[in-house]
Every structure is written in C-alpha cells, then in structure tokens.
Design an enzyme around this catalytic site. Structure first.
Site, PDB file in Angstrom:
ATOM      1  CE  LYS A 124      67.941  -5.339  74.987  1.00 32.31           C
ATOM      2  NZ  LYS A 124      67.438  -4.131  74.359  1.00 32.31           N
ATOM      3  CG  ASN A 125      76.837 -11.672  75.425  1.00 34.19           C
ATOM      4  OD1 ASN A 125      76.858 -12.691  74.756  1.00 34.19           O
ATOM      5  ND2 ASN A 125      77.926 -11.079  75.854  1.00 34.19           N
TER       6      ASN A 125
END
Lengths: 313, 310
Positions: free
Chosen positions: B116-117
């Site tokens: 989710k970066n």
C-alpha cells in the site's frame, strides 16, 4: 439532542501533546520523519478543536515549519525533505491555525502550486508527475486559504475533477478508478471551493455517501469494506458540503466514534478496540465536531480548519 | 575507521557502505552530532545509513555508490519519498535499460512487502514509461491482488496500464476476481472500466449493455443483497428500463420473495419512477422510509416531496 458521552477532553489533549513531543530517539520518530509536517497539522488542528492551541510551543513550531520551505516555494515533509504539494498544504494550514499566514512568502508558494498544474487541469503531487485527484484538492485548498485562486486555471481543474466522476456517483483518484470516500472528499471539496457543485448530480453522490453507513453506525470507504473512523470525516464533510448530513443516522455514527476512543490512554482509533493514533484522532474529532459536539470548536468541512479561522476576513 | 563510534557494532553491509564513502565520513559525523549526546533507541545502522543518504542528497551526488546507499535507506524506510526522488534523478541521468530493469526488481521485492506504499507504485509508473513493459505490470498487479483482492493501488495501477497501452481482453480478469468474490467492488469497477471506458474507440451497443446486465443478474441470483452487482446493473441500464424488459419483469417477480430486501425495493422504485407510475413509487418510498431503509429516512422524505403534486 445527541449525547456525546463518554468524551474525556483532557485525556485526549494529554494524548495529543504527548504525540506532539514524540521521543526523538524512538523508532517511530525516525520512520515518520518524512511526513512530520502532516503529522503536525493533524495534531495541532486536533488540539485546537479541543481549545488547547495556546498551550503549544507556537514559536518553535512556526519557525520549524518555515525552515521546511524550499527555494521553489514548496514545503517538504521535514527540513531535509523534497517539496511536494501535500506538505505545502499542511504547512499553510498550520500557519493558518496560528494566524501567522503573513509570515509566509505567499507569492513563492502560489507560484510553486501553480507550476504543478498540467494542461488537462489536474495537479501533480510534485515535479515527478504523479496525478491523483487528492493533489487537485490540495492545490485548490492551499490557494483558497491564501486567497489566490486567480493564479491557476480553476475551470480546467474542475473539468479534471469531473472526469473522475464515476457511474455510481462517487469519484476515484484518476478517471475510471474505483469510487473511494477519501477521493470523493477531495473532489467534492474542490467543487465546493470553486463554486462548482451544481455541475454534478448531488443526489446521486449524496446517495453513494449515505450508503457508506453500516449497521454498526460506522462509515466505510467503499462497498463491502469495514468501517473506519477516518471515513467519519471524509464521508461526513462531503455530506455537509452537499447539505445532506441528515441522510445518515448521526446518533449511530457518534456512538461508533465514541466507542473507538482509547479511554485509558486517550486518542481515537480506526475501529473500536484498536490502538489509537494521531491520524484517526484527528478524523474522529473532526467528525464529532461536524456532528455538533459542544466541547469541540466547529470545523469547516472544506478547509478542514476551525470555522473561526476561515470567517475572520 | 570510525574514531568516535568505535564501541558501536555495525552490520557488515553498513560498514561496506561507509567504507565506500570514506571521503565524506566527517560530514556524516557532523550530521549525526546531535544524536551522540543521548542514548538511542533504534538500531544504529539505520542512523548511519540515513545520515549517509542525507549527505549524498545534499551534495546532489548521483553516483553508483549513491544508488547503493539510497537502496539501503529505502529498505529501512520505503515511505521516505525523497529517497525515491533521488533514485529517479540517478536513473534519469543514466538512461541505462539494465539499471531500469534492476530497479524494477527492487520495486517487485519492496512492493510485495509494502503493497500500500504510494511511492513504490508511482515509481513503477515512472519505470514503465521507459521500459514499456505492460505485461510485467499486469503480472505484478495480479500477484498483489491475489494476496489482497481489494488493494486500491493495484487496481488503479492496472487501469493505468490498460489505458496507456490500450490493452484488450481484460474482461476475463475481472471475471476471475468476481468468481473469487462476487461482492468485490473493485472487480466490478474494473469490469465497467475495461468494457465501457478504456478503449478509445469503443462503441457501446445495446447488445453489449444487455449482455452485461444479464451478467450482473446472473451474479445477483447468488445473492440479492450484493450491493456492487446492483450498482453495476443500475449503471448499465442507466435509467432505460424499457430497454431491459425481462430484467424489469424479474425484479417485479422478486418483490414478494424478497420482502425485506431494500436493494430490490430501491430498484423497483427506480423502475416505477422511470415508468412514471408515481403513486406506486410513493408507496415504495414510504415502505423504505419506515421499514426497510430507516438510516436514510431524510433521503426518502425528500423523494416523497419530489413526487407529491405541487
């Protein structure tokens, strides 16, 4: 009349001050260094909502924020970080809280923000070119606070936002991307600040937002996902901007937010029973403010700052 | 080698990097000075790597050793966006395909660990514009989605790739994920995107809409409480229920069997409004307001007011 109890104001203030004075030798401090300025915005605005801002070390904070500014006019997440739009917005919001906007080199900020607009009206997050409707909101909000919307193509920015509108009434991060409450907030916020809400079917969007409420009273980000306190802000403020706050059950939502508090250590978590953090504390408090909690200052749904700051001009 | 930190144990990798940067050790020690006076919580390696990186960044040194150092920094803290910016500066100057390919491998590894970066996903798009490798991007997003079928970044990245390269045949991908979870809103959105939006030269025929409406109806048979399937159906029909007579009839047939299903009733409400049967629509409205959809009382009140004779 909705009940806002239990709501330990002092405990939450304590929690926020502790978070603000993070142990500089801690791992958490190291890992969050790059976004310290956004952390400051969430913490300080929360403290201000709780009527505690004068207890903060205003001069130290303001001078640290000012030192995060670059030659380009933009702000980085911390002193040795590259400038970007989100950090620039956080910097401007923090200075607005302290009513010290006049200490900013506003012209440089305005030209930095304007330089990030593309020909299709969208804004990049920084010079590297990432496009996301969040950035358009950040740009428009930043310029609205500085009262310099004249510096960019507002009409084109609106067109880009409208291109992110989906079939279900929601908005995504780029055209065609899935509707998501966070993105909806950014898009509705942009339309609100540019007097363009009439360009959308407000009923349809209001409906999509109202559908975010689950049986436990909490709000989710997209269909079939878990409730999260941060959506109490993003969905709620959007509904307020659309004049449809009554399309959800307020008392159930209040209950959900209050149950997500950490009544021992203070702060608010994403969900009842989880650990609190500054991010969710801010959104929980902001949501409660919109819902009329008497112990909190009133927050503006589009500016995400206390209303009294916006209406001072 | 490190006169002032002799008692500190550093990993071999860290020592190797410091050895590479002997000429700027003094700068690093200057940078770290404030930290020395108090005990530190976190592993000293991270401190040294971070300091090393910041010195190279300040010097705008876009070198091979800078790539090595920034890689170590990014592995410690993948969310440090200045580090990714810095690597792009180096890559953009070098323009070497092999270096870009290597960078993609790094993104694959870090991306799997940090799905989710934001920074890593954007970095992939940067690389993709040079490498022009849509297949690899499709494979990677699929790997991520098989772990988390609703990862917002993965779906929007895949859509970005599909649109940029005008790829065909993605309906099958949406179907695959809908078979795994027919309530997956992301998969429904993806389906709508690839069929109706992504092709610059697409022609939306009634036939296509009908086939998609029947697909949604087929899924609804498995559960009439499926929110996303209903949304999809409503959009495909787009308030032209007269063009979808058999589905309209099927909804009407459900009213008795699905007495407590608000989504069925809301659909029927829309159909009635479409047909202009206002008094019947009003009755449904009342039912929704008082029984089936009480959370949205105000919304239904408004609908009632809209319909009442002026």
């Amino acid at each position: 009349m909705d009940s806002f109890s239990p709501f330990p104001v002092d405990l939450h203030q304590q929690y926020l001050f502790k978070a603000q004075n993070l142990d500089t030798k801690s791992w958490e401090y190291f890992l969050t260094a790059h976004k310290r300025i956004s952390g400051a915005y969430w913490t300080l605005t929360s403290i201000d909502l709780l009527h505690g801002l004068e207890k903060t070390d205003e001069n130290a904070i303001v001078s640290w924020i000012l030192s995060c500014q670059h030659e380009s006019g933009g702000f980085g997440g911390n002193v040795d970080q590259d400038p970007n739009l989100l950090s620039t917005l956080s910097a401007v919001q923090c200075l607005a809280l302290y009513r010290r906007l006049h200490e900013l080199n506003q012209e440089k900020i305005v030209s930095y923000v304007a330089s990030l607009q593309l020909s299709d009206g969208s804004f990049m997050g920084d010079i590297w070119g990432e496009v996301d409707s969040r950035f358009t909101y950040a740009a428009i909000l930043c310029l609205s606070i500085l009262q310099r919307l004249d510096a960019v193509r507002v009409d084109k920015a609106v067109e880009f936002i409208l291109s992110c509108l989906n079939f279900d009434g929601g908005f995504g991060c780029i055209p065609g991307a899935e509707s998501h409450s966070g993105q909806v907030f950014c898009c509705i916020g942009t339309l609100y600040l540019t007097d363009s809400l009439h360009r959308i079917d407000q009923e349809l969007t209001g409906w999509w937002l109202a559908e975010r409420q689950l049986k436990n009273g909490g709000l989710n980000g997209r269909p079939d996902k878990k409730a999260d306190v941060c959506y109490s802000w993003w969905v709620l403020s959007s509904l307020v901007m659309l004049n449809k706050l009554d399309w959800i059950d307020s008392s159930k939502l209040i209950e959900f937010i209050l149950r997500s508090q950490d009544l021992e250590n203070g702060g608010i978590a994403d969900y009842p029973g989880d650990r609190s953090d500054v991010f969710h504390t801010f959104f929980g408090l902001a949501g409660l403010s919109l819902l009329g909690c008497p112990q909190l200052k009133k927050i503006h749904p589009a500016y995400a700052l206390p209303v009294e700051i916006i209406s001072r001009e | 080698m490190l006169p002032l930190f002799q008692d500190v144990e550093l990993k071999t990798d860290t020592k190797a990097l410091l050895e590479l940067c002997q000429d700027i050790i003094q700068d690093i020690e200057e940078y770290l000075k404030p930290e020395r006076s108090a005990p530190i919580d976190y592993e000293t390696d991270f401190l040294w790597i971070s300091a090393l990186f910041r010195i190279l960044l300040k010097r705008k040194e876009y070198s091979e050793r800078a790539l090595k150092v920034s890689l170590a920094a990014i592995q410690n803290n993948p969310a440090d966006y200045s580090c990714w910016d810095f690597r792009r500066q180096i890559l953009r100057r070098s323009q070497q395909m092999s270096l870009l390919q290597q960078e993609l491998e790094i993104c694959n590894e870090l991306g799997l660990q940090n799905p989710k970066n934001y920074q890593i996903w954007f970095h992939r798009r940067f690389l993709c514009t040079f490498l022009e490798n849509p297949q690899e991007e499709l494979e990677f997003t699929e790997t991520i989605l098989l772990e988390d079928a609703k990862n917002y970044h993965a779906w929007s990245h895949r859509q970005w790739v599909v649109y940029r390269f005008q790829l065909l045949g993605e309906e099958a991908f949406s179907k695959k994920f809908l078979e795994m979870d027919f309530r997956n809103n992301s998969a429904w959105n993806y389906r709508y995107f690839v069929i109706f939006l992504s092709m610059k030269t697409a022609v939306i025929s009634l036939e296509l809409r009908q086939s998609e409406a029947y697909y949604a109806w087929e899924i609804l048979q498995r559960s009439f409480m499926n929110e996303s399937a209903w949304y999809y159906l409503w959009q495909v029909v787009d308030n032209e229920w007269h063009l979808f007579p058999s589905i309209t009839q099927a909804v009407q047939n459900l009213l008795e069997e699905q007495k407590h299903n608000r989504l069925v009733r809301i659909t029927w409400f829309n159909i009635l409004m479409n047909k202009g049967e206002l008094s019947e629509a009003q009755a449904i409205c009342n039912q929704l307001k008082t029984e089936l959809d009480t959370f949205h009382q105000s919304f239904w009140n408004e609908q009632l007011m809209i319909q009442s004779p002026k």
